[in-house]
Write a protein that holds these residues in place. Structure first.
Motif, PDB file in Angstrom:
ATOM      1  N   ASP A  36      26.734  85.258  74.552  1.00 14.22           N
ATOM      2  CA  ASP A  36      27.757  84.308  74.984  1.00 14.22           C
ATOM      3  C   ASP A  36      27.227  83.246  75.938  1.00 14.22           C
ATOM      4  O   ASP A  36      27.990  82.414  76.435  1.00 14.22           O
ATOM      5  CB  ASP A  36      28.931  85.043  75.630  1.00 14.22           C
ATOM      6  CG  ASP A  36      28.506  85.882  76.830  1.00 14.22           C
ATOM      7  OD1 ASP A  36      27.283  86.048  77.037  1.00 14.22           O
ATOM      8  OD2 ASP A  36      29.398  86.382  77.539  1.00 14.22           O
ATOM      9  N   SER A  37      25.918  83.237  76.197  1.00  8.93           N
ATOM     10  CA  SER A  37      25.348  82.277  77.148  1.00  8.93           C
ATOM     11  C   SER A  37      24.107  81.615  76.557  1.00  8.93           C
ATOM     12  O   SER A  37      23.116  82.288  76.259  1.00  8.93           O
ATOM     13  CB  SER A  37      24.984  82.975  78.459  1.00  8.93           C
ATOM     14  OG  SER A  37      24.215  82.111  79.292  1.00  8.93           O
ATOM     15  N   THR A  41      20.349  83.256  76.855  1.00  8.60           N
ATOM     16  CA  THR A  41      19.629  83.555  75.617  1.00  8.60           C
ATOM     17  C   THR A  41      18.253  82.896  75.626  1.00  8.60           C
ATOM     18  O   THR A  41      17.239  83.525  75.287  1.00  8.60           O
ATOM     19  CB  THR A  41      20.427  83.086  74.395  1.00  8.60           C
ATOM     20  OG1 THR A  41      21.678  83.783  74.348  1.00  8.60           O
ATOM     21  CG2 THR A  41      19.666  83.359  73.103  1.00  8.60           C
ATOM     22  N   ASN A  81      27.291  83.488  65.427  1.00  7.36           N
ATOM     23  CA  ASN A  81      27.442  84.644  66.307  1.00  7.36           C
ATOM     24  C   ASN A  81      26.822  84.460  67.687  1.00  7.36           C
ATOM     25  O   ASN A  81      26.756  85.400  68.467  1.00  7.36           O
ATOM     26  CB  ASN A  81      26.817  85.871  65.633  1.00  7.36           C
ATOM     27  CG  ASN A  81      27.491  86.209  64.317  1.00  7.36           C
ATOM     28  OD1 ASN A  81      28.708  86.255  64.228  1.00  7.36           O
ATOM     29  ND2 ASN A  81      26.689  86.414  63.282  1.00  7.36           N
ATOM     30  N   ALA A  83      26.126  81.317  71.034  1.00  9.24           N
ATOM     31  CA  ALA A  83      26.789  80.171  71.668  1.00  9.24           C
ATOM     32  C   ALA A  83      26.119  78.837  71.360  1.00  9.24           C
ATOM     33  O   ALA A  83      26.517  77.810  71.901  1.00  9.24           O
ATOM     34  CB  ALA A  83      26.829  80.388  73.187  1.00  9.24           C
TER      35      ALA A  83
END
Length: 314
Positions: A36-37, A41, A81, A83
């Motif tokens: 989510d980041s 990542t 899947n 961000a």
């Protein structure tokens, strides 16, 4: 070029390895994916690569990313899947690591791994299709990876096979992925079990469960390999859909070899036999054209990592 690093970025895990020119992984590491980041990542990718660079003389890094990748192999345009949205991943990682970095679609990277070092290493024209939760794949024509004008070619799982069919995660209806993937296998298995079928009830018993909602693709595959009739039928149905889709792909690309990988391919002949039969039945002008051979993938879960590392040399 000597050693390169391949990085396979999945939704939950980042797998990285140092790969030599023969496709051999000589060191590896991994990190969790903070999906989510964007920043976290990128940091995890750099951290994994830096660990490997510290112990090896590395000349370039290849990253396999699940999503659309720009034609210059630098920007992740969209990832379903993760961000990433128009994320300049290649430049960001290169600036941190101080080595050249290329980014490639993860399915393309896996296909290239099989082409360069795996099941298709002796051919020049191949289609690789991975049958897992969804369907991915890649195409090599004349020894060159097919990427298209914008870098987003060969989305094999999203070829439409049933107009107005099941809604796909991509937004369209009737994609091959909705009929020939692990997700489709589970949907059909659960539907059979919920219908009260005695054969499906026996399959659940073989799987060691009673609730159809607990049924998974690997459970069905394992039950089929044990000879359970319902599970075998489900695998054969999936194989027929896969073979029909591959017949259309062969019409477009005329490959020497079709390579089938992914988790569902663990069923081996249970899947391959019905896929090949459907392929032969549905191939246009089948009596007047050469037919592609079929093979199971050889590199397993390392195909994307190895392929990404080798594409960093190109």
């Amino acid at each position: 070029m000597g050693l390169t690093i391949g990085i396979d970025v999945g939704g939950t895990k980042i797998a990285a390895g140092v790969v030599d020119e023969h496709g051999t992984i000589i060191a590896r590491t991994h990190r969790d994916t903070p999906a989510d980041s964007v920043d976290a990542t990128a940091a995890a990718i750099c951290d994994a690569a830096a660990e490997l660079i510290a112990g090896h003389q590395v000349e370039a890094v290849g990253i396999g990313a699940a999503g659309f990748v720009s034609s210059d192999r630098s920007t992740v345009l969209f990832a379903p899947n993760l961000a990433w949205r128009d994320e300049p991943l290649g430049a960001r990682v290169a600036a941190q690591l101080k080595v050249p970095v290329v980014v490639e679609n993860d399915a393309n990277a896996a296909a290239w791994g099989e082409f360069a070092f795996g099941a298709a290493k002796d051919v020049e024209h191949m289609v690789c299709i991975t049958v897992g939760t969804g369907i991915g794949g890649g195409v090599v024509i004349g020894g060159e990876l097919l990427r298209g004008a914008h870098g987003v070619a060969a989305e094999l799982g999203h070829m439409r096979v049933v107009p107005g069919g099941h809604r796909c995660g991509c937004g369209a209806r009737g994609c091959l992925e909705q009929y020939a993937s692990g997700r489709a296998l589970v949907r059909e298995g659960r539907a059979r079990a919920e219908s009260g079928s005695l054969a499906a009830a026996q399959m659940l018993s073989v799987c060691g469960i009673t609730d159809p909602a607990e049924l998974t693709g690997p459970m069905i595959t394992e039950a089929a390999m044990k000879g359970d009739p319902c599970a075998v039928e489900l695998l054969e149905d999936l194989g027929r859909w896969l073979g029909e889709g591959l017949a259309s792909l062969a019409t477009m690309f005329d490959p020497t070899l079709v390579v089938i990988g992914g988790g569902v391919s663990a069923a081996k002949e249970l899947l391959m036999k019905s896929a090949l039969q459907a392929f032969e039945k549905n191939l246009p002008a089948k009596a007047n054209r050469p037919h592609a051979a079929f093979s199971l993938a050889e590199l397993g879960n390392d195909a994307g990592l190895i392929g990404a590392a080798d594409l960093a040399r190109k």
